[in-house]
Design an enzyme around this catalytic site. Structure first.
Site, PDB file in Angstrom:
ATOM      1  N   ARG A 164     -12.762  -6.232  -3.020  1.00  0.00           N
ATOM      2  CA  ARG A 164     -11.455  -5.914  -3.617  1.00  0.00           C
ATOM      3  C   ARG A 164     -11.173  -6.806  -4.843  1.00  0.00           C
ATOM      4  O   ARG A 164     -10.038  -7.219  -5.082  1.00  0.00           O
ATOM      5  CB  ARG A 164     -10.312  -6.085  -2.603  1.00  0.00           C
ATOM      6  CG  ARG A 164     -10.492  -5.333  -1.310  1.00  0.00           C
ATOM      7  CD  ARG A 164     -10.262  -3.838  -1.459  1.00  0.00           C
ATOM      8  NE  ARG A 164     -10.191  -3.216  -0.150  1.00  0.00           N
ATOM      9  CZ  ARG A 164     -11.241  -2.677   0.477  1.00  0.00           C
ATOM     10  NH1 ARG A 164     -12.438  -2.655  -0.102  1.00  0.00           N
ATOM     11  NH2 ARG A 164     -11.095  -2.130   1.672  1.00  0.00           N
ATOM     12  N   SER A 238      -2.836  -1.212   2.139  1.00  0.00           N
ATOM     13  CA  SER A 238      -2.933  -2.556   2.728  1.00  0.00           C
ATOM     14  C   SER A 238      -2.267  -3.558   1.792  1.00  0.00           C
ATOM     15  O   SER A 238      -2.636  -3.631   0.625  1.00  0.00           O
ATOM     16  CB  SER A 238      -4.398  -2.958   2.896  1.00  0.00           C
ATOM     17  OG  SER A 238      -5.081  -1.961   3.616  1.00  0.00           O
ATOM     18  N   GLU A 334      -3.295  -8.070  -1.641  1.00  0.00           N
ATOM     19  CA  GLU A 334      -4.202  -7.195  -2.386  1.00  0.00           C
ATOM     20  C   GLU A 334      -3.391  -6.482  -3.474  1.00  0.00           C
ATOM     21  O   GLU A 334      -3.867  -6.210  -4.566  1.00  0.00           O
ATOM     22  CB  GLU A 334      -4.807  -6.176  -1.418  1.00  0.00           C
ATOM     23  CG  GLU A 334      -5.682  -5.154  -2.098  1.00  0.00           C
ATOM     24  CD  GLU A 334      -6.254  -4.140  -1.128  1.00  0.00           C
ATOM     25  OE1 GLU A 334      -6.882  -4.560  -0.130  1.00  0.00           O
ATOM     26  OE2 GLU A 334      -6.069  -2.939  -1.366  1.00  0.00           O
TER      27      GLU A 334
HETATM   28  P1  FAD Z   1      -1.772   0.976 -10.338  1.00  0.00           P
HETATM   29  O1  FAD Z   1      -0.994   0.611  -9.134  1.00  0.00           O
HETATM   30  O2  FAD Z   1      -1.132   1.819 -11.356  1.00  0.00           O
HETATM   31  O3  FAD Z   1      -2.292  -0.368 -11.029  1.00  0.00           O
HETATM   32  C1  FAD Z   1      -2.894  -1.382 -10.266  1.00  0.00           C
HETATM   33  C2  FAD Z   1      -3.262  -2.554 -11.191  1.00  0.00           C
HETATM   34  O4  FAD Z   1      -4.277  -2.170 -12.099  1.00  0.00           O
HETATM   35  C3  FAD Z   1      -2.090  -3.011 -12.066  1.00  0.00           C
HETATM   36  O5  FAD Z   1      -2.202  -4.414 -12.230  1.00  0.00           O
HETATM   37  C4  FAD Z   1      -2.319  -2.303 -13.390  1.00  0.00           C
HETATM   38  O6  FAD Z   1      -1.757  -3.006 -14.492  1.00  0.00           O
HETATM   39  C5  FAD Z   1      -3.832  -2.269 -13.452  1.00  0.00           C
HETATM   40  N1  FAD Z   1      -4.365  -1.082 -14.118  1.00  0.00           N
HETATM   41  C6  FAD Z   1      -4.173   0.213 -13.746  1.00  0.00           C
HETATM   42  N2  FAD Z   1      -4.857   1.041 -14.550  1.00  0.00           N
HETATM   43  C7  FAD Z   1      -5.497   0.271 -15.452  1.00  0.00           C
HETATM   44  C8  FAD Z   1      -6.356   0.553 -16.567  1.00  0.00           C
HETATM   45  N3  FAD Z   1      -6.696   1.790 -16.910  1.00  0.00           N
HETATM   46  N4  FAD Z   1      -6.826  -0.498 -17.289  1.00  0.00           N
HETATM   47  C9  FAD Z   1      -6.482  -1.775 -16.975  1.00  0.00           C
HETATM   48  N5  FAD Z   1      -5.670  -2.096 -15.952  1.00  0.00           N
HETATM   49  C10 FAD Z   1      -5.187  -1.089 -15.192  1.00  0.00           C
HETATM   50  N6  FAD Z   1      -7.280   0.789  -2.081  1.00  0.00           N
HETATM   51  C11 FAD Z   1      -8.559   0.653  -1.663  1.00  0.00           C
HETATM   52  O7  FAD Z   1      -9.340  -0.096  -2.269  1.00  0.00           O
HETATM   53  N7  FAD Z   1      -9.020   1.326  -0.569  1.00  0.00           N
HETATM   54  C12 FAD Z   1      -8.240   2.162   0.133  1.00  0.00           C
HETATM   55  O8  FAD Z   1      -8.703   2.759   1.101  1.00  0.00           O
HETATM   56  C13 FAD Z   1      -6.876   2.315  -0.274  1.00  0.00           C
HETATM   57  N8  FAD Z   1      -6.044   3.099   0.430  1.00  0.00           N
HETATM   58  C14 FAD Z   1      -4.745   3.222   0.045  1.00  0.00           C
HETATM   59  C15 FAD Z   1      -3.897   4.032   0.803  1.00  0.00           C
HETATM   60  C16 FAD Z   1      -2.574   4.191   0.430  1.00  0.00           C
HETATM   61  C17 FAD Z   1      -1.665   5.077   1.254  1.00  0.00           C
HETATM   62  C18 FAD Z   1      -2.082   3.558  -0.736  1.00  0.00           C
HETATM   63  C19 FAD Z   1      -0.677   3.766  -1.180  1.00  0.00           C
HETATM   64  C20 FAD Z   1      -2.913   2.725  -1.476  1.00  0.00           C
HETATM   65  C21 FAD Z   1      -4.254   2.553  -1.093  1.00  0.00           C
HETATM   66  N9  FAD Z   1      -5.134   1.729  -1.812  1.00  0.00           N
HETATM   67  C22 FAD Z   1      -6.442   1.605  -1.417  1.00  0.00           C
HETATM   68  C23 FAD Z   1      -4.658   0.988  -2.987  1.00  0.00           C
HETATM   69  C24 FAD Z   1      -4.697   1.816  -4.308  1.00  0.00           C
HETATM   70  O9  FAD Z   1      -4.726   3.187  -4.041  1.00  0.00           O
HETATM   71  C25 FAD Z   1      -5.893   1.464  -5.188  1.00  0.00           C
HETATM   72  O10 FAD Z   1      -5.908   0.098  -5.481  1.00  0.00           O
HETATM   73  C26 FAD Z   1      -5.909   2.257  -6.501  1.00  0.00           C
HETATM   74  O11 FAD Z   1      -7.102   2.020  -7.197  1.00  0.00           O
HETATM   75  C27 FAD Z   1      -4.730   1.918  -7.411  1.00  0.00           C
HETATM   76  O12 FAD Z   1      -4.727   2.847  -8.480  1.00  0.00           O
HETATM   77  P2  FAD Z   1      -3.444   3.085  -9.374  1.00  0.00           P
HETATM   78  O13 FAD Z   1      -3.849   3.943 -10.507  1.00  0.00           O
HETATM   79  O14 FAD Z   1      -2.337   3.570  -8.549  1.00  0.00           O
HETATM   80  O15 FAD Z   1      -3.177   1.594  -9.879  1.00  0.00           O
HETATM   81  P1  NAP Z   2     -10.116   0.080  10.630  1.00  0.00           P
HETATM   82  O1  NAP Z   2     -11.211   1.077  10.621  1.00  0.00           O
HETATM   83  O2  NAP Z   2      -9.090   0.113  11.702  1.00  0.00           O
HETATM   84  O3  NAP Z   2     -10.738  -1.383  10.567  1.00  0.00           O
HETATM   85  C1  NAP Z   2      -9.902  -2.558  10.568  1.00  0.00           C
HETATM   86  C2  NAP Z   2     -10.515  -3.578   9.643  1.00  0.00           C
HETATM   87  O4  NAP Z   2     -11.785  -3.953  10.161  1.00  0.00           O
HETATM   88  C3  NAP Z   2     -10.710  -3.016   8.278  1.00  0.00           C
HETATM   89  O5  NAP Z   2      -9.960  -3.789   7.414  1.00  0.00           O
HETATM   90  C4  NAP Z   2     -12.188  -3.085   7.997  1.00  0.00           C
HETATM   91  O6  NAP Z   2     -12.501  -3.832   6.835  1.00  0.00           O
HETATM   92  C5  NAP Z   2     -12.781  -3.837   9.163  1.00  0.00           C
HETATM   93  N1  NAP Z   2     -13.946  -3.073   9.695  1.00  0.00           N
HETATM   94  C6  NAP Z   2     -13.909  -2.048  10.590  1.00  0.00           C
HETATM   95  N2  NAP Z   2     -15.171  -1.632  10.880  1.00  0.00           N
HETATM   96  C7  NAP Z   2     -15.990  -2.390  10.131  1.00  0.00           C
HETATM   97  C8  NAP Z   2     -17.399  -2.439   9.976  1.00  0.00           C
HETATM   98  N3  NAP Z   2     -18.202  -1.625  10.651  1.00  0.00           N
HETATM   99  N4  NAP Z   2     -17.919  -3.339   9.118  1.00  0.00           N
HETATM  100  C9  NAP Z   2     -17.117  -4.166   8.413  1.00  0.00           C
HETATM  101  N5  NAP Z   2     -15.778  -4.166   8.527  1.00  0.00           N
HETATM  102  C10 NAP Z   2     -15.212  -3.305   9.367  1.00  0.00           C
HETATM  103  O7  NAP Z   2      -9.351   0.122   9.227  1.00  0.00           O
HETATM  104  P2  NAP Z   2      -8.260   1.129   8.687  1.00  0.00           P
HETATM  105  O8  NAP Z   2      -7.060   0.352   8.407  1.00  0.00           O
HETATM  106  O9  NAP Z   2      -8.179   2.364   9.521  1.00  0.00           O
HETATM  107  O10 NAP Z   2      -8.883   1.513   7.277  1.00  0.00           O
HETATM  108  C11 NAP Z   2     -10.075   2.263   7.219  1.00  0.00           C
HETATM  109  C12 NAP Z   2     -10.753   2.006   5.889  1.00  0.00           C
HETATM  110  O11 NAP Z   2      -9.889   2.410   4.824  1.00  0.00           O
HETATM  111  C13 NAP Z   2     -11.062   0.531   5.663  1.00  0.00           C
HETATM  112  O12 NAP Z   2     -12.274   0.446   4.977  1.00  0.00           O
HETATM  113  C14 NAP Z   2      -9.934   0.063   4.796  1.00  0.00           C
HETATM  114  O13 NAP Z   2     -10.317  -0.988   3.916  1.00  0.00           O
HETATM  115  C15 NAP Z   2      -9.592   1.314   3.995  1.00  0.00           C
HETATM  116  N6  NAP Z   2      -8.168   1.306   3.641  1.00  0.00           N
HETATM  117  C16 NAP Z   2      -7.778   0.504   2.630  1.00  0.00           C
HETATM  118  C17 NAP Z   2      -6.459   0.466   2.231  1.00  0.00           C
HETATM  119  C18 NAP Z   2      -6.036  -0.381   1.065  1.00  0.00           C
HETATM  120  O14 NAP Z   2      -4.926  -0.239   0.611  1.00  0.00           O
HETATM  121  N7  NAP Z   2      -6.884  -1.233   0.575  1.00  0.00           N
HETATM  122  C19 NAP Z   2      -5.512   1.231   2.895  1.00  0.00           C
HETATM  123  C20 NAP Z   2      -5.941   2.005   3.955  1.00  0.00           C
HETATM  124  C21 NAP Z   2      -7.278   2.055   4.323  1.00  0.00           C
HETATM  125  P3  NAP Z   2     -12.528  -3.199   5.357  1.00  0.00           P
HETATM  126  O15 NAP Z   2     -11.104  -3.056   4.968  1.00  0.00           O
HETATM  127  O16 NAP Z   2     -13.249  -4.243   4.599  1.00  0.00           O
HETATM  128  O17 NAP Z   2     -13.267  -1.902   5.382  1.00  0.00           O
END
Ligand code: FAD
Ligand code: NAP
Length: 338
Positions: A164, A238, A334
């Protein structure tokens, strides 16, 4: 340039926080961006780049210019027997690009289905889910340097992708506007179904020999069943990253808390599930004023409708402090706090 003035950002962030921007401008091309950056008046304003607003928490108004990235387009730029290189405008919706790749029968992005936001924000935190990260299919990106207006190409090594993390969240923070991202996708992908509930969901769907579309559908089903839809309940996914600790620290935690959830990352390091730590501190499902930790996923902080960004941030700090107190482990946001 149609600049909007004194505009609410509520529709532009998935937390649904009602702050105002002094100016807002849609950016749909590199030329348009250069024009905005050289405009006699706008060039003196502070700037904030925004994609889908799904990874940002606004705790104050933006006393400057919001550059709303809407640079579109998806094109195949190169291909061979095995691989296809796809270049996408950074303002494309990430999930639309994933769906496009699946339509083409290309693999690499299927586990990243239904992540909200734009293509251009993906590299910012090397988005990841279900055992796959953006870096696994990333080829290069083009970004415009905001002070010189030069366009620079970044390889994966230049981006310094981590868990991340990327260079754009650290030493190059606020210095580049990502305009295009190129991915290298596979015609014969190795599917990753070992993570979480994917295999179980495929079984439930009655699929024994899955393809990319099946894995994508399985991920979509799981996500829909577990995560709050920001259109219904404001959130940014998250709120905290999973912390990484030394093996020795993990062993001590395990002795004190036998159920602690950890996954080995690199030798000597273990990733802890932040959601588990937060849940153990009693936050899961707790409502505090207009905010709280989600009932099904403690890691997701939510806006019950009227919360301010400050209120959500204060809750996040309380959660962080309680995790430090109980486990001696620090969890960091994050979400980008503005
Ligand atoms: P924004 O919120 O608009 O911007 C985020 C940051 O990036 C800000 O600092 C902004 O200034 C900067 N930025 C945006 N665009 C640019 C650009 N073109 N150039 C330079 N800087 C820029 N994330 C995960 O990694 N895994 C997941 O599974 C995941 N699940 C999610 C589930 C939900 C329900 C939600 C709401 C979020 C989730 N996220 C997840 C977080 C999010 O979706 C990601 O981080 C996504 O990439 C953000 O994109 P955005 O365009 O909305 O960014
Ligand atoms: P989950 O499957 O309930 O797992 C809980 C946590 O354990 C996760 O954070 C995941 O880490 C870790 N994990 C589970 N199985 C793993 C494996 N086999 N090896 C390594 N790490 C493991 O998680 P969840 O909340 O339902 O989310 C599912 C996936 O979607 C995850 O990958 C999560 O990162 C992603 N997600 C991200 C966001 C976001 O905003 N960043 C929001 C929703 C879901 P990791 O997070 O490193 O995978």
């Amino acid at each position: 340039m149609p600049v909007e003035k004194n505009i609410s950002l509520k529709p532009y962030n998935t937390f649904g926080i009602d702050v105002k921007a002094k100016y807002l401008l849609n950016i749909d091309s590199t030329e348009n961006l250069r024009e905005a950056l050289t405009d006699d008046y706008l060039k003196h304003q502070d700037r904030l780049i925004l994609g889908g607003g799904s990874n940002i928490l606004f705790t104050r108004d933006v006393d400057g210019l919001v550059l709303l990235n809407r640079i579109s387009g998806i094109e195949i730029v190169r291909q061979d027997d095995q691989r296809v290189w796809v270049r996408a405008g950074a303002g494309e919706t990430w999930h639309d690009l994933v769906m496009w790749s699946i339509e083409q029968g290309l693999g690499g992005m299927e586990n990243l289905s239904l992540i909200p936001g734009s293509v251009g924000a993906g590299p910012m935190q090397n988005i990841g889910a279900y055992g796959v990260e953006l870096k696994d299919s990333f080829y290069e990106l083009e970004a415009l340097q905001l002070d010189t207006m030069d366009i620079r190409k970044f390889s994966a090594a230049d981006c310094k992708f981590g868990y991340r993390e990327s260079v754009f969240k650290h030493e190059l923070k606020n210095r580049f506007f990502i305009i295009h991202v190129t991915f290298c996708l596979s015609r014969n992908p190795q599917l990753n179904t070992s993570y979480g509930a994917i295999a179980q969901e495929l079984q439930h769907m009655g699929i024994t020999v899955p393809g990319v579309r099946d894995v994508s559908n399985a991920v979509i089903n799981i996500r829909r069943s577990k995560l709050p839809d920001p259109k219904v309940l404001g959130n940014a996914g998250s709120f905290f990253k999973n912390p990484e600790v030394d093996q020795q620290v993990f062993d001590q935690l395990k002795a004190a808390h036998p159920n602690v959830v950890g996954y080995p990352t690199i030798p000597g390091k273990v990733k802890l599930a932040a959601g588990w730590l937060i849940e153990q501190c009693g936050w899961k499902g707790k409502v505090v004023g207009h905010t709280g930790s989600h009932k099904d996923q403690a890691l997701v902080l939510v806006n019950y409708g009227e919360a301010t960004g400050k209120e959500i941030y204060e809750l996040a700090l309380k959660i962080r402090d309680s995790v430090i107190e109980k486990f001696g482990v620090r969890i960091d946001p994050e979400v980008n706090v503005y």
